[in-house]
Scaffold this motif. Structure first.
Motif, PDB file in Angstrom:
ATOM      1  N   ASN A   1      -5.560   0.118   6.375  1.00 19.18           N
ATOM      2  CA  ASN A   1      -4.540   0.670   5.485  1.00 19.18           C
ATOM      3  C   ASN A   1      -5.058   1.184   4.150  1.00 19.18           C
ATOM      4  N   SER A   2      -6.366   1.186   3.939  1.00 15.22           N
ATOM      5  CA  SER A   2      -6.889   1.646   2.652  1.00 15.22           C
ATOM      6  C   SER A   2      -8.088   2.564   2.849  1.00 15.22           C
TER       7      SER A   2
ATOM      8  N   LYS B   1      -5.767   3.118  -2.189  1.00 17.09           N
ATOM      9  CA  LYS B   1      -5.018   3.927  -1.225  1.00 17.09           C
ATOM     10  C   LYS B   1      -5.761   5.239  -0.945  1.00 17.09           C
TER      11      LYS B   1
ATOM     12  N   MET C   1       0.830  -1.206   0.000  1.00 13.21           N
ATOM     13  CA  MET C   1       0.000   0.000   0.000  1.00 13.21           C
ATOM     14  C   MET C   1       0.867   1.261   0.000  1.00 13.21           C
ATOM     15  N   ASN C   2       2.004   1.216   0.692  1.00 14.77           N
ATOM     16  CA  ASN C   2       2.903   2.376   0.753  1.00 14.77           C
ATOM     17  C   ASN C   2       3.492   2.710  -0.615  1.00 14.77           C
TER      18      ASN C   2
END
Length: 256
Positions: free
Chosen positions: A177-178, A256, A118-119
């Motif tokens: 994380n999203s 993201k 994701m980063n």
């Protein structure tokens, strides 16, 4: 884990590629920069090229044999040898799409891995992942039962990682994380010509960690024979003489 065998893997190219086709159908077609994590022999990367013909696409894999095969078969695409076992933070670029078809089960610590993926996405970029969830199938349960027999010595061996998380855990990781995500499962009913073909299928993937730990060809042949006997016992022959191999897979996409 020793190197992969692209020829063994591609014995069932059509069946192994279909989930990549299904996952790629969820990928946004205006993506400019795409990463195919665990590209194998390039079959999934070629699917992405058809989906996004104008994108820059890079396929990465830790297997020299797979990368060599991918470069030979798909000379118009870019491939790079890369070990993602520690994440993908070492890659220089960011990507509009990070795609991974039947790969991350071989990589430990999915919480850290997914965060790393994701980063590396651009703002609004998409993560698209598929993993097998066939552990409770008759053949895979049989392999686990056979491998648990102490005569093989697997209890003392360090086997290659091959595990996934429950869907609920992926849900929690993606929620954290999203900005939005989808999770779904699909069962594929593959028509296989014989019980031997079931053995050949798992030799390319599921049996690999076990076979590479057996020291002699006789041991490998004996192990394969027990797996074949399991397949014969568990999968009836259909009216047309073929075998139905039901195979479940988990998919998720996240933005993201």
């Amino acid at each position: 884990m020793s190197d992969w065998n692209s020829e063994q893997y591609l014995k069932f190219e059509a069946q192994r590629t279909q989930p990549a086709v299904d996952l790629a159908s969820r990928v946004k077609i205006d993506a400019k920069n795409i990463l195919d994590l665990g590209c194998g022999p390039g079959n999934s990367t070629a699917v992405l090229r058809r989906r996004c013909p104008n994108a820059r696409i890079l396929g990465i894999d830790s297997s020299p044999d797979m990368i060599q095969k991918a470069r030979k078969t798909h000379s118009d695409l870019d491939f790079m040898l890369f070990d993602a076992s520690g994440g993908i933070d070492g890659l220089n670029d960011t990507y509009d799409v990070i795609f991974s078809n039947a790969c991350i089960q071989w990589i430990p610590n999915h919480n850290a891995l997914i965060k790393s993926m994701m980063n590396k996405l651009t703002g609004g970029g998409m993560l698209a992942v598929q993993v097998p969830t066939n552990g409770n199938s008759p053949l895979f349960r049989g392999i686990s039962r056979i491998a648990a027999d102490l005569k093989w010595g697997f209890d003392k061996a360090k086997l290659a990682h091959n595990e996934i998380l429950p869907p609920e855990e992926y849900y929690n990781i993606l929620a954290e994380n999203s900005s939005g995500f989808d999770i779904w499962e699909t069962s594929y009913y593959h028509s296989m010509p014989s019980h031997r073909s079931l053995l050949e299928w798992v030799k390319g993937t599921r049996l690999k960690p076990y076979l590479e730990k057996l020291s002699s060809e006789n041991e490998k042949a004996a192990f394969e024979r027990e797996v074949l006997d399991c397949a014969i016992a568990e999968y009836p022959v259909q009216n047309n003489g073929e075998i139905i191999f039901k195979f479940k897979r988990l998919f998720f996409t996240a933005v993201k």
